[in-house]
Design an enzyme around this catalytic site. Structure first.
Site, PDB file in Angstrom:
ATOM      1  N   ASN A 211       0.846  -1.304  -0.081  1.00 45.46           N
ATOM      2  CA  ASN A 211      -0.147  -0.103  -0.105  1.00 45.46           C
ATOM      3  C   ASN A 211       1.062   1.469   0.046  1.00 45.46           C
ATOM      4  OD1 ASN A 211       0.537   0.635   2.938  1.00 45.46           O
ATOM      5  ND2 ASN A 211      -0.416  -1.070   2.981  1.00 45.46           N
ATOM      6  N   ASP A 280      -4.387  -6.346   4.671  1.00 44.82           N
ATOM      7  CA  ASP A 280      -5.286  -7.166   5.199  1.00 44.82           C
ATOM      8  C   ASP A 280      -5.357  -8.358   4.626  1.00 44.82           C
ATOM      9  OD1 ASP A 280      -6.337  -5.239   6.980  1.00 44.82           O
ATOM     10  OD2 ASP A 280      -7.716  -4.259   5.252  1.00 44.82           O
ATOM     11  N   LYS A 290       9.139 -16.590 -11.169  1.00 44.40           N
ATOM     12  CA  LYS A 290       8.091 -15.349 -11.805  1.00 44.40           C
ATOM     13  C   LYS A 290       7.057 -15.995 -12.635  1.00 44.40           C
ATOM     14  CE  LYS A 290       8.674 -11.340 -14.647  1.00 44.40           C
ATOM     15  NZ  LYS A 290       9.419 -10.648 -15.652  1.00 44.40           N
ATOM     16  N   LYS A 341     -13.961   1.064  14.540  1.00 44.62           N
ATOM     17  CA  LYS A 341     -12.828   0.215  14.800  1.00 44.62           C
ATOM     18  C   LYS A 341     -12.275   0.434  16.451  1.00 44.62           C
ATOM     19  CE  LYS A 341     -11.466   0.714  10.170  1.00 44.62           C
ATOM     20  NZ  LYS A 341     -10.468   1.485   9.107  1.00 44.62           N
TER      21      LYS A 341
HETATM   22  N1  CTP Z   1      -4.455  -3.351  11.796  1.00 48.33           N
HETATM   23  C1  CTP Z   1      -3.697  -4.583  12.328  1.00 48.33           C
HETATM   24  N2  CTP Z   1      -3.690  -5.718  11.423  1.00 48.33           N
HETATM   25  C2  CTP Z   1      -4.381  -5.550  10.216  1.00 48.33           C
HETATM   26  C3  CTP Z   1      -5.014  -4.537   9.920  1.00 48.33           C
HETATM   27  C4  CTP Z   1      -4.874  -3.382  10.510  1.00 48.33           C
HETATM   28  O1  CTP Z   1      -3.136  -4.271  13.366  1.00 48.33           O
HETATM   29  N3  CTP Z   1      -4.211  -7.017   9.593  1.00 48.33           N
HETATM   30  C5  CTP Z   1      -4.457  -2.092  12.599  1.00 48.33           C
HETATM   31  C6  CTP Z   1      -3.792  -0.911  11.850  1.00 48.33           C
HETATM   32  O2  CTP Z   1      -2.377  -0.644  12.268  1.00 48.33           O
HETATM   33  C7  CTP Z   1      -4.618   0.439  12.392  1.00 48.33           C
HETATM   34  C8  CTP Z   1      -5.973  -0.495  12.724  1.00 48.33           C
HETATM   35  O3  CTP Z   1      -5.882  -1.749  12.665  1.00 48.33           O
HETATM   36  O4  CTP Z   1      -4.045   0.837  13.783  1.00 48.33           O
HETATM   37  C9  CTP Z   1      -6.928   0.072  11.542  1.00 48.33           C
HETATM   38  O5  CTP Z   1      -6.352  -0.301  10.302  1.00 48.33           O
HETATM   39  P1  CTP Z   1      -7.169  -0.188   9.022  1.00 48.33           P
HETATM   40  O6  CTP Z   1      -6.563  -0.278   7.782  1.00 48.33           O
HETATM   41  O7  CTP Z   1      -7.732   1.433   8.773  1.00 48.33           O
HETATM   42  O8  CTP Z   1      -8.663  -0.843   9.155  1.00 48.33           O
HETATM   43  P2  CTP Z   1      -9.101  -2.167   8.864  1.00 48.33           P
HETATM   44  O9  CTP Z   1      -8.999  -2.903  10.463  1.00 48.33           O
HETATM   45  O10 CTP Z   1      -8.149  -2.976   8.017  1.00 48.33           O
HETATM   46  O11 CTP Z   1     -10.685  -2.155   8.618  1.00 48.33           O
HETATM   47  P3  CTP Z   1     -11.097  -2.002   7.083  1.00 48.33           P
HETATM   48  O12 CTP Z   1     -10.156  -2.794   6.085  1.00 48.33           O
HETATM   49  O13 CTP Z   1     -12.344  -2.266   7.339  1.00 48.33           O
HETATM   50  O14 CTP Z   1     -10.782  -0.417   6.870  1.00 48.33           O
END
Ligand code: CTP
Length: 402
Positions: A211, A280, A290, A341
């Site tokens: 990302n 995620d 590859k 969250k």
């Molecule tokens: N986070 C985490 N582990 C993951 C994803 C996110 O610990 N696998 C943590 C991030 O570091 C952040 C918080 O959760 O502090 C929220 O992350 P964000 O990406 O905004 O949200 P998500 O939990 O991924 O939810 P969504 O995809 O619905 O936005």
């Protein structure tokens, strides 16, 4: 917002070491940060760098002797010593360190140290044998007993050709030491675990899923926490930013590695701040070779990564420690998503980031965030540099941590 050093009166002592040329950059940076810098040079220092260099950079007269002809009635040593907020000695040579350890007062610099009662930061720089010699070490120990702060020099190639300890620390490290003198030490005694940056989820030897996170916000939080007295452990995904001075770095690549690193350190932390943008999902199958194009569509299976923060929130249940802070990267419905969250992950605070604006979120040098605390109090912070944002976020965390 004013810089932390604006208006601070800094007395800058320079001794006779080849590293004296590096002091020119430090003085320039301090002046840029709006500090009022007065330079004092030992006689030996003037053989390495001209006083004119420092007069031009500081915009002030440079002091070299106790008996200067144009000194008039003013007692330079008393006035300079009385008026300064901080005394920086860089580079500090073995000779000056020995003088200060024994209370000698035979040049202006050593007189000023004795005559003043402000904080003294000593930055030694010399050949490594001189630095490691028992006499120098005993002298440095004495300086610390007097309450001066000694900043250990770095390892590396020295001007004399030797390799070893004795190099003047770089400006970034020095800046943090100087700024922390003027910073509240309200995180002293706290261990802070921070995650930052993106994760890289490998698909094949050439490709990955990631990302746009740069790590700037997490690194700023780590730098500020260290400055405010915390022990800081920074778990970072791939980032181009230099590690903040004095923090314990753990470099990771994937979400799984970040999960393992955070869980290994979690129990020693008083405060955990998850600023990382953890992917995620990760590719279900990692290809050893590859993947070649075939001209037709292909399918990529993605499997979920563990939600690290949710796991921490669950482990914590109703306990007080550690204080948990999350970030929410949002493109719409910011406040609602932040609230969701906060609740779902059992957090004490959530920092909501807008990832669409040009001055905010991923990669930007500035940020404009909103905070929601465990009592569902919403606070919108102004647009500021990420370092200033980090200051404001820590103010809030310190309040919640009382
Ligand atoms: N986070 C985490 N582990 C993951 C994803 C996110 O610990 N696998 C943590 C991030 O570091 C952040 C918080 O959760 O502090 C929220 O992350 P964000 O990406 O905004 O949200 P998500 O939990 O991924 O939810 P969504 O995809 O619905 O936005």
């Amino acid at each position: 917002m004013k810089t932390l050093l604006a208006g601070k009166k800094i007395l800058f002592g320079i001794c006779g070491s080849i590293a004296a040329y590096k002091a020119a950059e430090w003085v320039r940076e301090l002046v840029k940060a709006e500090a009022e810098v007065s330079v004092v040079m030992t006689e030996a220092a003037t053989h390495f760098v001209s006083g004119l260099t420092f007069a031009s950079l500081s915009g002030r007269r440079v002091y070299t002797g106790m008996f200067e002809k144009d000194a008039g009635e003013e007692m330079t040593h008393i006035t300079l010593a009385r008026e300064c907020d901080l005394f920086v000695i860089a580079p500090a040579t073995a000779q000056t360190i020995a003088k200060l350890a024994h209370g000698f007062a035979d040049d202006l610099l050593s007189v000023l140290v004795l005559a003043g009662n402000t904080k003294v930061l000593v930055f030694p720089a010399m050949n490594s044998n001189m630095y490691c010699h028992k006499a120098t070490q005993a002298n440095l120990f004495k300086l610390q007993e007097y309450g001066y702060t000694v900043i250990e020099p770095e390892q590396g190639k020295l001007a004399c050709g030797d390799d070893g300890v004795g190099r003047l620390v770089d400006w970034k490290t020095a800046r943090e030491k100087i700024v922390s003198v003027f910073t509240r030490q309200d995180l002293q005694g706290q261990t802070v675990l921070i995650s930052a940056g993106p994760t890289w989820e490998s698909y094949d030897p050439a490709r990955l899923l990631s990302n746009r996170s740069s790590g700037k916000m997490g690194y700023a939080l780590a730098r500020v926490a260290k400055r405010r007295g915390a022990r800081v452990i920074l778990v970072s995904g791939p980032s181009a930013i230099d590690p903040p001075p004095g923090v314990e770095m753990i470099n990771v690549m994937t979400g799984i590695e970040m999960h393992d690193a955070i869980l290994a350190k979690y129990e020693s932390a008083d405060i955990v701040v998850m600023a990382a943008a953890v992917s995620d999902y990760r590719p279900g199958k990692k290809m050893k070779q590859k993947v070649k194009k075939s001209g037709t569509s292909i399918e990529l299976e993605l499997i979920p990564n563990p939600d690290i923060l949710k796991i921490l929130g669950y482990k914590k249940k109703k306990a007080i420690r550690p204080l948990l802070v999350g970030f929410a990267a949002e493109s719409k419905g910011h406040v609602e998503e932040g609230r969701r969250k906060l609740k779902e992950k059992n957090l004490d605070l959530i920092v909501i980031n807008d990832i669409i604006g040009t001055d905010t979120g991923f990669g930007a040098d500035t940020n404009e965030v909103s905070l929601i605390d465990r009592n569902y109090q919403l606070e919108k912070l102004p647009l500021r540099s990420k370092e200033e944002c980090a200051e404001m976020i820590w103010d809030k965390i310190v309040n919640l941590n009382r």
